[in-house]
Design a protein around this motif. Sequence first.
Motif, PDB file in Angstrom:
ATOM      1  N   ILE A  76       0.757  -0.855   0.081  1.00  0.00           N
ATOM      2  CA  ILE A  76      -0.021   0.268  -0.204  1.00  0.00           C
ATOM      3  C   ILE A  76       0.997   1.542  -0.255  1.00  0.00           C
ATOM      4  O   ILE A  76       1.935   1.692   0.921  1.00  0.00           O
ATOM      5  CB  ILE A  76      -0.721   0.052   1.097  1.00  0.00           C
ATOM      6  N   THR A  77       0.375   2.245  -0.596  1.00  0.00           N
ATOM      7  CA  THR A  77       1.546   3.111  -0.689  1.00  0.00           C
ATOM      8  C   THR A  77       0.461   4.317  -0.964  1.00  0.00           C
ATOM      9  O   THR A  77      -0.838   4.087  -1.210  1.00  0.00           O
ATOM     10  CB  THR A  77       1.942   3.784  -1.894  1.00  0.00           C
ATOM     11  N   LEU A  78       0.579   6.025  -0.427  1.00  0.00           N
ATOM     12  CA  LEU A  78      -0.386   6.979  -0.504  1.00  0.00           C
ATOM     13  C   LEU A  78      -0.152   8.543  -1.482  1.00  0.00           C
ATOM     14  O   LEU A  78       1.638   8.144  -0.884  1.00  0.00           O
ATOM     15  CB  LEU A  78      -0.638   7.732   0.918  1.00  0.00           C
ATOM     16  N   THR A  79      -0.079   7.636  -2.557  1.00  0.00           N
ATOM     17  CA  THR A  79       0.262   9.020  -2.929  1.00  0.00           C
ATOM     18  C   THR A  79      -0.600  10.077  -3.764  1.00  0.00           C
ATOM     19  O   THR A  79      -1.663  10.168  -4.151  1.00  0.00           O
ATOM     20  CB  THR A  79       0.660   8.434  -4.277  1.00  0.00           C
ATOM     21  N   ASP A  80      -0.222  11.595  -3.334  1.00  0.00           N
ATOM     22  CA  ASP A  80      -1.985  12.457  -3.550  1.00  0.00           C
ATOM     23  C   ASP A  80      -3.142  12.666  -2.980  1.00  0.00           C
ATOM     24  O   ASP A  80      -3.728  12.935  -3.659  1.00  0.00           O
ATOM     25  CB  ASP A  80      -1.679  13.088  -5.292  1.00  0.00           C
ATOM     26  N   LYS A  81      -2.997  12.345  -1.778  1.00  0.00           N
ATOM     27  CA  LYS A  81      -3.877  11.860  -1.066  1.00  0.00           C
ATOM     28  C   LYS A  81      -5.003  10.233  -2.231  1.00  0.00           C
ATOM     29  O   LYS A  81      -6.141  10.674  -1.489  1.00  0.00           O
ATOM     30  CB  LYS A  81      -5.185  12.873  -1.271  1.00  0.00           C
ATOM     31  N   GLN A  82      -3.922   9.678  -2.573  1.00  0.00           N
ATOM     32  CA  GLN A  82      -4.761   8.929  -3.107  1.00  0.00           C
ATOM     33  C   GLN A  82      -4.505   7.843  -2.516  1.00  0.00           C
ATOM     34  O   GLN A  82      -3.128   7.022  -2.949  1.00  0.00           O
ATOM     35  CB  GLN A  82      -5.269   8.106  -4.569  1.00  0.00           C
ATOM     36  N   PHE A  83      -4.894   5.430  -1.871  1.00  0.00           N
ATOM     37  CA  PHE A  83      -4.621   5.154  -2.143  1.00  0.00           C
ATOM     38  C   PHE A  83      -3.672   4.169  -3.164  1.00  0.00           C
ATOM     39  O   PHE A  83      -4.998   4.160  -3.796  1.00  0.00           O
ATOM     40  CB  PHE A  83      -5.230   4.115  -0.658  1.00  0.00           C
ATOM     41  N   HIS A  84      -2.888   3.253  -3.040  1.00  0.00           N
ATOM     42  CA  HIS A  84      -2.520   2.136  -4.388  1.00  0.00           C
ATOM     43  C   HIS A  84      -2.105   0.720  -3.087  1.00  0.00           C
ATOM     44  O   HIS A  84      -1.347   1.163  -2.887  1.00  0.00           O
ATOM     45  CB  HIS A  84      -1.714   3.298  -5.338  1.00  0.00           C
ATOM     46  N   VAL A  85      -3.374   0.264  -4.145  1.00  0.00           N
ATOM     47  CA  VAL A  85      -2.994  -1.270  -3.328  1.00  0.00           C
ATOM     48  C   VAL A  85      -2.115  -1.922  -4.477  1.00  0.00           C
ATOM     49  O   VAL A  85      -4.048  -2.217  -5.170  1.00  0.00           O
ATOM     50  CB  VAL A  85      -4.542  -1.668  -2.210  1.00  0.00           C
TER      51      VAL A  85
END
Length: 128
Positions: A76-85
């Motif tokens: 999981i990463t958080l980039t530009d207020k979006q979660f990417h799973v």
Amino acid sequence: MTISTFNAVVSSTDKPYHYLAKARNFKVNFIGKEESDQGINAKEGIMAALGSCETIVTAGVYTKYHEKFNNFRLGITLTDKQFHVSFFLNDKNNLFPEIVQAIKDTSPVYDNIIHKIPIEITEVKVKN
């Protein structure tokens, strides 16, 4: 989704910017700075909660299909207020659609993030 009640307590400590979160008999150290080796920050805490919840749901799908739950990883990463799973299912990619549906149907952390459940302060208690 079924309404569930969860409880956690977060307390300050003797150290500035250091907080102790407790849920049942478990404890997690949080720190109010972005990077530190003394605890996780709030964003990392949210990602850990989301990842844990999704992993538990994924394990349930594996059990439903009598598959062994091993060799699984979730990133999981958080980039530009979006979660990417990212799901790393290895040889169980065929279960992915079922896992996605199970997460949408049963994951309380996912539900809270997607539906942006509002948090309101309704009562303030002062202890002397």
